[in-house]
Design a protein around this motif. Structure first.
Motif, PDB file in Angstrom:
ATOM      1  N   LYS A   1     -15.641  -6.555  -1.623  1.00 19.36           N
ATOM      2  CA  LYS A   1     -14.818  -5.513  -2.249  1.00 19.36           C
ATOM      3  C   LYS A   1     -13.922  -6.094  -3.362  1.00 19.36           C
ATOM      4  O   LYS A   1     -13.787  -7.310  -3.477  1.00 19.36           O
ATOM      5  CB  LYS A   1     -13.976  -4.820  -1.161  1.00 19.36           C
ATOM      6  CG  LYS A   1     -14.800  -4.290   0.028  1.00 19.36           C
ATOM      7  CD  LYS A   1     -15.879  -3.302  -0.391  1.00 19.36           C
ATOM      8  CE  LYS A   1     -16.438  -2.400   0.697  1.00 19.36           C
ATOM      9  NZ  LYS A   1     -17.154  -2.908   1.828  1.00 19.36           N
TER      10      LYS A   1
ATOM     11  N   PHE B   1      -9.517   1.696   4.161  1.00 17.43           N
ATOM     12  CA  PHE B   1      -9.838   0.740   3.102  1.00 17.43           C
ATOM     13  C   PHE B   1     -10.559  -0.450   3.726  1.00 17.43           C
ATOM     14  O   PHE B   1     -10.417  -0.714   4.922  1.00 17.43           O
ATOM     15  CB  PHE B   1      -8.558   0.226   2.427  1.00 17.43           C
ATOM     16  CG  PHE B   1      -7.880   1.251   1.562  1.00 17.43           C
ATOM     17  CD1 PHE B   1      -8.198   1.371   0.218  1.00 17.43           C
ATOM     18  CD2 PHE B   1      -6.913   2.102   2.095  1.00 17.43           C
ATOM     19  CE1 PHE B   1      -7.566   2.315  -0.585  1.00 17.43           C
ATOM     20  CE2 PHE B   1      -6.278   3.055   1.303  1.00 17.43           C
ATOM     21  CZ  PHE B   1      -6.611   3.159  -0.042  1.00 17.43           C
TER      22      PHE B   1
ATOM     23  N   LEU C   1      -3.383  -9.465  -3.579  1.00 15.65           N
ATOM     24  CA  LEU C   1      -2.754  -8.242  -4.093  1.00 15.65           C
ATOM     25  C   LEU C   1      -1.817  -8.526  -5.263  1.00 15.65           C
ATOM     26  O   LEU C   1      -1.612  -7.666  -6.116  1.00 15.65           O
ATOM     27  CB  LEU C   1      -2.006  -7.512  -2.960  1.00 15.65           C
ATOM     28  CG  LEU C   1      -2.911  -6.846  -1.912  1.00 15.65           C
ATOM     29  CD1 LEU C   1      -2.095  -6.346  -0.729  1.00 15.65           C
ATOM     30  CD2 LEU C   1      -3.724  -5.702  -2.518  1.00 15.65           C
TER      31      LEU C   1
ATOM     32  N   PHE D   1       0.440   2.947  -3.698  1.00 19.33           N
ATOM     33  CA  PHE D   1      -0.637   3.929  -3.674  1.00 19.33           C
ATOM     34  C   PHE D   1      -0.240   5.261  -3.025  1.00 19.33           C
ATOM     35  O   PHE D   1      -1.100   6.087  -2.727  1.00 19.33           O
ATOM     36  CB  PHE D   1      -1.874   3.337  -2.963  1.00 19.33           C
ATOM     37  CG  PHE D   1      -2.403   2.084  -3.617  1.00 19.33           C
ATOM     38  CD1 PHE D   1      -2.524   2.000  -5.001  1.00 19.33           C
ATOM     39  CD2 PHE D   1      -2.767   0.987  -2.861  1.00 19.33           C
ATOM     40  CE1 PHE D   1      -3.010   0.848  -5.619  1.00 19.33           C
ATOM     41  CE2 PHE D   1      -3.264  -0.172  -3.463  1.00 19.33           C
ATOM     42  CZ  PHE D   1      -3.376  -0.235  -4.852  1.00 19.33           C
TER      43      PHE D   1
ATOM     44  N   ASN E   1     -12.089   2.506 -10.529  1.00 19.32           N
ATOM     45  CA  ASN E   1     -11.598   1.142 -10.298  1.00 19.32           C
ATOM     46  C   ASN E   1     -12.721   0.127 -10.548  1.00 19.32           C
ATOM     47  O   ASN E   1     -12.581  -1.043 -10.227  1.00 19.32           O
ATOM     48  CB  ASN E   1     -11.048   0.979  -8.869  1.00 19.32           C
ATOM     49  CG  ASN E   1     -12.145   1.075  -7.827  1.00 19.32           C
ATOM     50  OD1 ASN E   1     -13.275   1.468  -8.114  1.00 19.32           O
ATOM     51  ND2 ASN E   1     -11.821   0.712  -6.595  1.00 19.32           N
TER      52      ASN E   1
ATOM     53  N   PHE F   1       0.827  -1.218   0.000  1.00 18.36           N
ATOM     54  CA  PHE F   1       0.000   0.000   0.000  1.00 18.36           C
ATOM     55  C   PHE F   1       0.857   1.262   0.000  1.00 18.36           C
ATOM     56  O   PHE F   1       0.535   2.236  -0.671  1.00 18.36           O
ATOM     57  CB  PHE F   1      -0.980  -0.014   1.184  1.00 18.36           C
ATOM     58  CG  PHE F   1      -2.274  -0.676   0.824  1.00 18.36           C
ATOM     59  CD1 PHE F   1      -2.364  -2.055   0.747  1.00 18.36           C
ATOM     60  CD2 PHE F   1      -3.397   0.076   0.504  1.00 18.36           C
ATOM     61  CE1 PHE F   1      -3.545  -2.676   0.365  1.00 18.36           C
ATOM     62  CE2 PHE F   1      -4.590  -0.534   0.119  1.00 18.36           C
ATOM     63  CZ  PHE F   1      -4.661  -1.906   0.059  1.00 18.36           C
TER      64      PHE F   1
ATOM     65  N   PHE G   1      -3.672  -7.874  -8.409  1.00 17.08           N
ATOM     66  CA  PHE G   1      -4.381  -6.600  -8.430  1.00 17.08           C
ATOM     67  C   PHE G   1      -4.653  -6.105  -9.862  1.00 17.08           C
ATOM     68  O   PHE G   1      -5.773  -5.714 -10.198  1.00 17.08           O
ATOM     69  CB  PHE G   1      -3.592  -5.560  -7.629  1.00 17.08           C
ATOM     70  CG  PHE G   1      -4.212  -4.214  -7.675  1.00 17.08           C
ATOM     71  CD1 PHE G   1      -5.387  -3.965  -6.985  1.00 17.08           C
ATOM     72  CD2 PHE G   1      -3.664  -3.207  -8.444  1.00 17.08           C
ATOM     73  CE1 PHE G   1      -5.995  -2.729  -7.059  1.00 17.08           C
ATOM     74  CE2 PHE G   1      -4.271  -1.967  -8.513  1.00 17.08           C
ATOM     75  CZ  PHE G   1      -5.442  -1.723  -7.824  1.00 17.08           C
TER      76      PHE G   1
ATOM     77  N   TYR H   1      -3.829   8.549  -6.136  1.00 14.29           N
ATOM     78  CA  TYR H   1      -4.610   7.413  -5.664  1.00 14.29           C
ATOM     79  C   TYR H   1      -5.512   7.836  -4.520  1.00 14.29           C
ATOM     80  O   TYR H   1      -5.082   8.553  -3.601  1.00 14.29           O
ATOM     81  CB  TYR H   1      -3.681   6.286  -5.194  1.00 14.29           C
ATOM     82  CG  TYR H   1      -3.162   5.451  -6.335  1.00 14.29           C
ATOM     83  CD1 TYR H   1      -4.010   4.580  -7.024  1.00 14.29           C
ATOM     84  CD2 TYR H   1      -1.836   5.552  -6.751  1.00 14.29           C
ATOM     85  CE1 TYR H   1      -3.538   3.819  -8.087  1.00 14.29           C
ATOM     86  CE2 TYR H   1      -1.358   4.788  -7.815  1.00 14.29           C
ATOM     87  CZ  TYR H   1      -2.220   3.927  -8.480  1.00 14.29           C
ATOM     88  OH  TYR H   1      -1.770   3.176  -9.536  1.00 14.29           O
TER      89      TYR H   1
ATOM     90  N   ILE I   1      -9.940   1.031  -3.727  1.00 13.45           N
ATOM     91  CA  ILE I   1      -8.571   0.573  -3.983  1.00 13.45           C
ATOM     92  C   ILE I   1      -8.206   0.753  -5.462  1.00 13.45           C
ATOM     93  O   ILE I   1      -8.924   0.305  -6.352  1.00 13.45           O
ATOM     94  CB  ILE I   1      -8.359  -0.892  -3.524  1.00 13.45           C
ATOM     95  CG1 ILE I   1      -6.900  -1.299  -3.674  1.00 13.45           C
ATOM     96  CG2 ILE I   1      -9.267  -1.864  -4.272  1.00 13.45           C
ATOM     97  CD1 ILE I   1      -6.538  -2.630  -3.033  1.00 13.45           C
TER      98      ILE I   1
END
Ligand SMILES: *Cc1c(COP(=O)(O)O)cnc(C)c1O
Length: 366
Positions: A173, A167, A238, A36, A279, A32, A241, A157, A149
């Motif tokens: 999600k 988050f 992740l 981001f 997203n 993260f 992603f 971001y 995200i």
């Protein structure tokens, strides 16, 4: 499951460390922070927990006021109401469920401590205006980035803009570990204390790094950490992603191609919002009223497709309506009555999206 989730969990088991703040959790934090543009990341047991940490970090006291959209999930408000805050709800934009930032300034008083921006479906409200208000009135900006995200505003971001951001990795999600969340701390003043609040109000995280020779109760806090099992699962997600992002974009665009040309008067599709890079968390259409929405959901269900309504406005909720001078927030109420979320998940195929779109069109006779 997207890839190495089970292998990661086995590796966590073999490491003998299943409580929080293990190697997989540190990998999640690094991801993260590096991807981001987030100052410091702390994984939590839920997005709700991350929002509760934000309220503690901001020292919200009984009677303080916090401004947020009425059209949001209950945790956005609950986290601050738990500290005794008075919640000031803002209407949605006329053409989009996100908060109408132009209506915020009128609600700011000497007691306002924070504005919470919620990025509905990964789409930000007017962050330029909200940031400007926060600077001019010396108040904090919190992002509820539970849906957001990988989405951007003005090239940044989401989750990296507010002083603090939450988050969620709830099962629903884009990237998930069943239950999980993460607090992003973008203002250095909060970084040390965040770690203490996260670890039950103790300096245990510093102790784990060998910086102290014991740990004690030094502040308020709670058990906000996630388990290493959740972090192991999340860490595997992740790695995929980009693949998840691209597939959701294809699905979202298939809906948009089929539905936006016929939308106009019969139902509404949500317009692209300026400066936002999506997203593709949610694809929603808006029917004329609640009756029509119920009929559409039933029609889709009869054709084997599961669509759902979304938020009940918080200013009219059984818990809060009595605290709130019953002013109508007409745009939020219209989305409450008419909005339908069409199926959008990683396992879905473009052909199914096309079939769902045809079914929506046949419901509306177009
Ligand atoms: C999912 C969600 C949350 C909280 O998520 P949990 O991880 O389920 O606690 C908060 N805000 C919004 C807008 C959400 O959609």
């Amino acid at each position: 499951m997207l890839g190495r989730e089970l292998e990661n969990i086995r590796a966590a088991l073999n490491s003998g460390h299943l409580s929080g703040n293990g190697l997989f959790m540190q990998k999640v934090h690094t991801f993260f922070e590096a991807e981001f543009g987030i100052g410091k990341a702390l994984m939590t047991h839920s997005g709700t927990g991350a929002l509760e940490m934000a309220a503690l970090l901001l020292n919200i006291q009984p009677g303080d006021e916090v401004i947020m959209p009425a059209y949001t999930f209950v945790s956005t408000a609950n986290a601050f109401a738990l500290r005794g805050a008075v919640i000031r709800f803002v209407d949605s934009c006329t053409d989009h469920p996100v908060m109408d930032a132009a209506k915020v300034e009128a609600l700011i008083t000497g007691k306002t401590k924070a504005i919470v921006a919620m990025h509905y479906g990964g789409v930000a409200p007017d962050m330029t205006l909200l940031l400007d208000l926060c600077i001019r009135y010396s108040i904090f900006l919190v992002e509820d980035a539970a849906h957001a995200i990988g989405a951007k505003y003005n090239g940044l971001y989401l989750g990296s803009i507010g002083h603090l951001s939450a988050f969620s990795f709830h099962e629903t999600k884009n990237i998930q570990c069943g239950e999980g969340g993460l607090l992003a701390i973008n203002d250095e003043r909060f970084m040390q204390r965040a770690e203490v609040i996260w670890e039950k109000g103790t300096n245990r995280a510093a102790f784990a790094r060998g910086e102290t020779d014991g740990y004690s109760w030094i502040d308020l806090g709670s058990s906000f950490l996630a388990s290493e099992i959740s972090a192991a699962w999340l860490s595997a997600q992740l790695e995929h992603f980009d693949e998840v992002r691209l597939h959701r974009k294809r699905l979202w665009e298939a809906y948009e191609r089929a539905l936006s040309p016929v939308a106009e008067s019969r139902f509404l599709t949500l317009p692209e919002r300026p400066r936002c890079e999506y997203n593709h968390h949610i694809y929603a259409i808006v029917s004329a009223n609640e009756q029509e929405r119920t009929a559409l959901i039933r029609y889709l269900s009869n054709h084997g497709f599961m669509a759902v309504s979304h938020y009940r406005c918080l200013h009219r909720s059984p818990y809060y309506q009595a605290f709130y001078e019953g002013k109508s927030l007409p745009n939020a109420e219209r989305f409450e009555a008419g909005l339908v979320r069409l199926p959008l998940f990683h396992g879905l195929q473009v052909e199914v999206v096309e079939a769902i779109s045809r079914t929506v069109k046949s419901f509306y006779g177009c």
